[in-house]
Motif scaffolding. Structure first.
Motif, PDB file in Angstrom:
ATOM      1  N   ARG A 791     -19.300  25.286  -7.318  1.00  0.00           N
ATOM      2  CA  ARG A 791     -19.493  26.050  -8.547  1.00  0.00           C
ATOM      3  C   ARG A 791     -18.140  26.359  -9.187  1.00  0.00           C
ATOM      4  O   ARG A 791     -17.187  26.675  -8.513  1.00  0.00           O
ATOM      5  CB  ARG A 791     -20.232  27.353  -8.246  1.00  0.00           C
ATOM      6  N   ARG A 795     -14.979  24.573 -15.070  1.00  0.00           N
ATOM      7  CA  ARG A 795     -14.025  25.454 -15.766  1.00  0.00           C
ATOM      8  C   ARG A 795     -12.623  24.846 -15.773  1.00  0.00           C
ATOM      9  O   ARG A 795     -11.778  25.197 -16.598  1.00  0.00           O
ATOM     10  CB  ARG A 795     -14.006  26.821 -15.082  1.00  0.00           C
ATOM     11  N   GLU A 807     -17.930  32.859 -21.187  1.00  0.00           N
ATOM     12  CA  GLU A 807     -18.440  33.671 -20.081  1.00  0.00           C
ATOM     13  C   GLU A 807     -18.953  35.011 -20.589  1.00  0.00           C
ATOM     14  O   GLU A 807     -20.003  35.505 -20.137  1.00  0.00           O
ATOM     15  CB  GLU A 807     -17.348  33.868 -19.032  1.00  0.00           C
ATOM     16  N   TYR A 810     -22.297  34.494 -22.193  1.00  0.00           N
ATOM     17  CA  TYR A 810     -23.361  34.296 -21.209  1.00  0.00           C
ATOM     18  C   TYR A 810     -23.712  35.601 -20.507  1.00  0.00           C
ATOM     19  O   TYR A 810     -24.890  35.875 -20.246  1.00  0.00           O
ATOM     20  CB  TYR A 810     -22.945  33.238 -20.188  1.00  0.00           C
ATOM     21  N   ARG A 811     -22.711  36.428 -20.219  1.00  0.00           N
ATOM     22  CA  ARG A 811     -22.985  37.741 -19.609  1.00  0.00           C
ATOM     23  C   ARG A 811     -23.875  38.581 -20.509  1.00  0.00           C
ATOM     24  O   ARG A 811     -24.767  39.288 -20.042  1.00  0.00           O
ATOM     25  CB  ARG A 811     -21.685  38.499 -19.323  1.00  0.00           C
ATOM     26  N   GLU A 814     -27.382  37.365 -20.151  1.00  0.00           N
ATOM     27  CA  GLU A 814     -27.947  37.727 -18.850  1.00  0.00           C
ATOM     28  C   GLU A 814     -27.991  39.238 -18.625  1.00  0.00           C
ATOM     29  O   GLU A 814     -28.466  39.698 -17.584  1.00  0.00           O
ATOM     30  CB  GLU A 814     -27.127  37.082 -17.731  1.00  0.00           C
ATOM     31  N   ILE A 822     -21.829  37.013 -11.055  1.00  0.00           N
ATOM     32  CA  ILE A 822     -22.673  36.132 -11.852  1.00  0.00           C
ATOM     33  C   ILE A 822     -22.221  34.694 -11.636  1.00  0.00           C
ATOM     34  O   ILE A 822     -21.022  34.415 -11.502  1.00  0.00           O
ATOM     35  CB  ILE A 822     -22.614  36.511 -13.350  1.00  0.00           C
ATOM     36  N   ASN A 823     -23.179  33.791 -11.544  1.00  0.00           N
ATOM     37  CA  ASN A 823     -22.873  32.368 -11.438  1.00  0.00           C
ATOM     38  C   ASN A 823     -22.994  31.744 -12.824  1.00  0.00           C
ATOM     39  O   ASN A 823     -24.094  31.658 -13.377  1.00  0.00           O
ATOM     40  CB  ASN A 823     -23.836  31.686 -10.464  1.00  0.00           C
ATOM     41  N   TYR A 824     -21.882  31.331 -13.372  1.00  0.00           N
ATOM     42  CA  TYR A 824     -21.895  30.770 -14.721  1.00  0.00           C
ATOM     43  C   TYR A 824     -22.342  29.309 -14.676  1.00  0.00           C
ATOM     44  O   TYR A 824     -21.797  28.525 -13.887  1.00  0.00           O
ATOM     45  CB  TYR A 824     -20.505  30.856 -15.357  1.00  0.00           C
ATOM     46  N   ILE A 828     -22.033  26.010 -20.219  1.00  0.00           N
ATOM     47  CA  ILE A 828     -21.297  26.862 -21.166  1.00  0.00           C
ATOM     48  C   ILE A 828     -19.861  26.363 -21.341  1.00  0.00           C
ATOM     49  O   ILE A 828     -19.277  26.514 -22.415  1.00  0.00           O
ATOM     50  CB  ILE A 828     -21.320  28.346 -20.744  1.00  0.00           C
ATOM     51  N   TYR A 829     -19.292  25.765 -20.294  1.00  0.00           N
ATOM     52  CA  TYR A 829     -17.917  25.271 -20.403  1.00  0.00           C
ATOM     53  C   TYR A 829     -17.859  23.956 -21.188  1.00  0.00           C
ATOM     54  O   TYR A 829     -16.873  23.675 -21.866  1.00  0.00           O
ATOM     55  CB  TYR A 829     -17.316  25.075 -19.014  1.00  0.00           C
TER      56      TYR A 829
END
Length: 906
Positions: A791, A795, A807, A810-811, A814, A822-824, A828-829
């Protein structure tokens, strides 16, 4: 809990509905006051505090607004019409939701979301002809029925007078859906009406206000038929109240309904067909899609739904699904001279966010499966082949049960006991066993489980009170061993659990749920049920309080697998005792699908921001690499077919490798050549987490590596020619220069693992492989997780500011505070990646997961080579490349379509 506690809970919940969030002291003061006035002080101090904590938990549960993708011709009407709408049906439904314990924020968001959906339907008071087509995308077991029940209430308030719900292809799901509509909209127990009772029992919303009762032409026991409809004709003609039908997705039912509507329209066009009609298609990806493959019944049902819509001057179609992978393959341009336009959601697609307490695929298969260590909720089935093989015939005899199923049964009985000790004895608890598509085999399995359950109960009756029983009685000893393994870290000692076991499980029963039988009965409180089934348990049916699952299926179709995930949903105060047993290979598929589903909802958000249309969303998702698996369900016999796939903003990795010595040796040579070229040139080189990053590597070096790579036939998304074609088409602009990560652990646990490749020391990563795949000729890297990359690898190569921005976005989606774990997701990257990334890995095979057999001779020595590519977003995302699907290999990898041997699709 006592009736007084429940009454106080409902009263407090109603009292705070719509208020600002109360402080802990204010909430407890209110509870104490209402306890005096409502129950006469019947609830003791300990339970008052428990109620306060439960309400605080419900307050803390949140739900996002979801995403909306519209066509360009949306004309708002609801805001203007609201001043004339009396929200009678919605208000009483809202009260029911609060009474049933739905968190306040979720009720508030449901109010908002159903307004958004209703506002995109046709205006029922607009007399000109119109039709609207839309889709609502939720999550499995996340509250879709609650959503469309709320929509039905609001549609009825707004003026819709005919509402049809098509609820799956099985009677048990249709009946269950009818019960939910009875409770949330009608306010009457239609099942009791069907049994000949003169007085309909008032239930659900009817307990708040008991007038304006909708007419139901179906009951909890009976689907639509003409005689029932004709008996209600006088009520229908007046249309003083809405008329609702909950029907099965069945050829005969739909034909009878269409015929009856046409017969009515012949007596006066304005009487029926001119009325605004709302059609809700639950499980819209199942049987509604015009696949043009498989059984004729599927295409027939699709045509009938279109005929039904075409019989009205004003109609709305909304497909509800958690697995829209099939729906997005509907051709938006497809038309048919007989049936009219297909069911593509051309006007709107709405993605529903799951509440923060949702127990779903992400929590179980992504967050709950660490890179190192054991899964939190998952357990593995490795012992079934001798007595209950994965692939078996309908004549298979079930003489004994796998030990893992005995362990799952013990875990369920222990979980039921722990829940009782927590004060949940009046709540339902269920266990799901989904192991065969054949009803005859399900019956035998039910008999063996009944015998196993009775042996445990008999032992508890005889020896359950003896302290020594945990070591001397074999049944209780097994319970104790499972408790040690699974639950000994919880708040209760074995002595407490043992003392409560018999009372907790004495009334447990094993039932079948299939097209021949439905033993589910949750009419009385605190049921303990072990349900055995197949396809009937795979679509929409809710198992109340599902705690334990033993799952043994060999399909890897997206929608089939996700719908089999009956364990998804909400597990208040007992999530920690939930366990799921399944084959190791199934874990990798569920993980893959969970990621794809997450990406689909993110794609909806991105398209909402970009103001794109449903047609453009359909194109984007149809070109997703997931199409390679989804489309495989539409088999075209033997041979090959090609699937057009887009690689913009996608991630592919070699989770499967060819096990042959020639392939492994050739791939090591390809990696060595690439590393040599990296060292021989003056590329920017930087140590990063996970290895060494080389920047601005020309595409020619990447193409040479891929050209030399020997791809495993079973690794579908890493077929080399489509990748080279996609890269080659962009080799002079978007993909002309690359980042290359040469993976290496910062420190190796075993110094002997270190290798030297062209003068460069590399500490290989260690990964398991899946033993079950070795006989098929390939290595599944990462074992059941089927994951090479760690994971966060995506990035690498992105500027910190850009990474922190995505990030943070996304936070916010969520609902996670800054600094919280949190597992991104990698996607998103990719949206901000300046260059494509090739990650090159050397992998030391640690062990074969699921077997103690020796590894192949060519695996324990040198590391094997694997890779991953993270593609950035392309300006030409609509340009796709063709992948080849070998249908025989697909069948071998993915399993067959799943249905009961006598499923009642006609």
């Amino acid at each position: 809990m006592s009736d007084s506690y429940d009454k106080l809970d409902a009263t407090v919940s109603q009292a705070i509905l719509g208020d600002e969030k109360k402080s802990p002291d204010e909430l407890r003061e209110l509870i104490g006051t209402l306890n005096t006035y409502v129950t006469g002080g019947a609830v003791d101090v300990e339970d008052l505090e428990k109620l306060a904590r439960n309400i605080e938990t419900r307050y803390s549960v949140s739900m996002g607004m979801g995403a909306i993708v519209d066509d360009g011709n949306f004309e708002p009407w609801l805001d203007t019409a609201k001043r004339e709408i009396d929200p009678f049906y919605w208000k009483r439904y809202q009260k029911l939701l609060v009474k049933n314990g739905l968190p306040q924020d979720v009720v508030t968001k449901l109010d908002y979301v159903t307004d958004q959906i209703l506002g995109r339907l046709g205006d029922p008071n607009k007399n000109s002809e119109w039709d609207r087509r839309g889709m609502v995308v939720g999550h499995v077991q996340s509250g879709k029925t609650a959503n469309y029940a709320g929509l039905i209430c609001k549609a009825a308030d707004a003026g819709y007078r005919l509402i049809i719900v098509i609820a799956g292809i099985h009677n048990n799901l249709r009946n269950q859906t009818q019960e939910r509509i009875d409770e949330g909209f009608i306010g009457r127990d239609t099942g009791r009406m069907a049994t000949g009772s003169n007085k309909a029992k008032i239930i659900g919303v009817g307990e708040f206000e008991d007038d304006r009762v909708p007419v139901s032409l179906t009951t909890a026991f009976a689907d639509f038929n003409k005689s029932t409809a004709n008996n209600n004709k006088s009520q229908i003609g007046s249309y003083n109240v809405p008329v609702v039908l909950v029907i099965k997705k069945n050829y005969n039912t739909l034909r009878n309904l269409i015929d009856w509507l046409k017969e009515n329209s012949a007596k006066g066009d304005a009487e029926m067909i001119d009325q605004p009609m709302l059609l809700i298609d639950d499980e819209a990806d199942n049987a509604s899609i015009n696949t043009k493959f498989g059984k004729q019944a599927v295409t027939t049902i699709n045509g009938q739904i279109r005929d039904l819509l075409g019989a009205f001057h004003r109609s709305c179609y909304i497909g509800y699904t958690a697995t829209p992978f099939a729906n997005i393959f509907i051709d938006p341009e497809q038309d048919d001279e007989m049936h009219g336009e297909d069911l593509f959601p051309k006007h709107f697609i709405i993605g529903l966010d799951a509440p923060s307490n949702y127990f779903g695929g992400k929590k179980v298969f992504i967050d709950g499966v660490p890179d190192d260590g054991e899964p939190e909720f998952l357990r593995f089935v490795d012992d079934n082949e001798d007595c209950f093989p994965m692939s078996h015939k309908k004549e298979h005899i079930v003489d004994e049960l796998p030990q893992s199923l005995h362990e799952a049964l013990a875990a369920f009985l222990l979980a039921r006991t722990i829940r009782n000790l927590r004060g949940q004895s009046d709540k339902h608890a269920s266990m799901l066993v989904n192991a065969s598509r054949f009803t005859g085999v399900q019956g035998l399995l039910r008999n063996r489980l009944h015998e196993a359950l009775q042996k445990i109960i008999d032992s508890l009756r005889v020896n359950g009170a003896l302290a020594s029983a945990a070591h001397e009685d074999p049944e209780i000893s097994n319970l104790y061993a499972v408790w040690l393994e699974e639950f000994s870290g919880l708040e209760f000692t074995w002595s407490e659990v043992q003392a409560a076991l018999l009372d907790a499980v004495a009334s447990a029963k094993v039932v079948e749920v299939n097209s021949s039988a439905n033993g589910l009965d949750y009419t009385t409180k605190g049921q303990t049920i072990i349900a055995i089934g197949g396809y009937s348990l795979s679509r929409g049916l809710t198992l109340e309080g599902l705690t334990t699952t033993w799952f043994l299926r060999n399909t890897a179709m997206y929608d089939t697998l996700m719908q089999m995930g009956r364990w998804f949903g909400y597990r208040p105060d007992y999530e920690d005792v939930c366990r799921i047993w399944m084959p190791r290979s199934a874990v990798s598929w569920y993980s893959h699908i969970a990621k794809a589903t997450d990406e689909l909802h993110l794609e909806l958000r991105n398209m909402e921001k970009a103001k794109l249309t449903p047609g453009e969303f359909g194109l984007a998702v149809r070109s997703h690499p997931s199409a390679l698996l989804v489309t495989a369900r539409n088999k075209v016999g033997s041979g090959k077919k090609t699937i057009a796939v887009g690689l913009s903003s996608q991630f592919v990795e070699t989770a499967r490798l060819d096990v042959s010595t020639k392939a492994l040796k050739g791939n090591r040579m390809a990696a060595s050549t690439l590393i040599q070229s990296l060292g021989a040139n003056s590329y920017s080189e930087k140590a990063v987490p996970g290895g060494t990053l080389f920047r601005d590597v020309p595409v020619e070096a990447i193409d040479a590596f891929l050209r030399a790579w020997h791809n495993a036939e079973q690794s579908i998304t890493t077929q080399i020619e489509p990748l080279r074609k996609y890269i080659g088409d962009r080799s002079t602009d978007e993909l002309s220069h690359w980042d290359v990560l040469v993976g290496s652990l910062e420190k190796s646990d075993d110094p002997d693992d270190s290798i030297v490749v062209n003068g460069r020391t590399i500490n290989p990563m260690r990964r398991k492989i899946l033993a079950a795949d070795l006989p098929k000729g390939f290595l599944s890297i990462g074992g059941s997780k089927m994951r090479v990359s760690s994971r966060g690898v995506e990035r690498v190569g992105i500027h910190d500011d850009d990474a922190l921005d995505v990030e943070a976005d996304y936070r916010s989606i969520e609902k996670k505070a800054e600094g919280s774990k949190i597992n991104y997701p990698g996607k998103i990257y990719r949206s901000v990646r300046p260059r494509p990334l090739l990650a090159l890995y050397h992998v030391k095979i640690k062990e074969a997961e699921g077997s103690t057999d020796a590894l192949p001779e060519n695996c324990p020595g040198e590391p094997v080579v694997a890779w991953a590519i993270s593609f950035p977003r392309s300006a030409r995302a609509d340009e796709r490349v063709e992948y080849i699907i070998n249908s025989r290999k697909q069948l071998e990898l993915l399993g067959e379509e799943d249905e009961d041997d006598d499923a009642d699709v006609e």
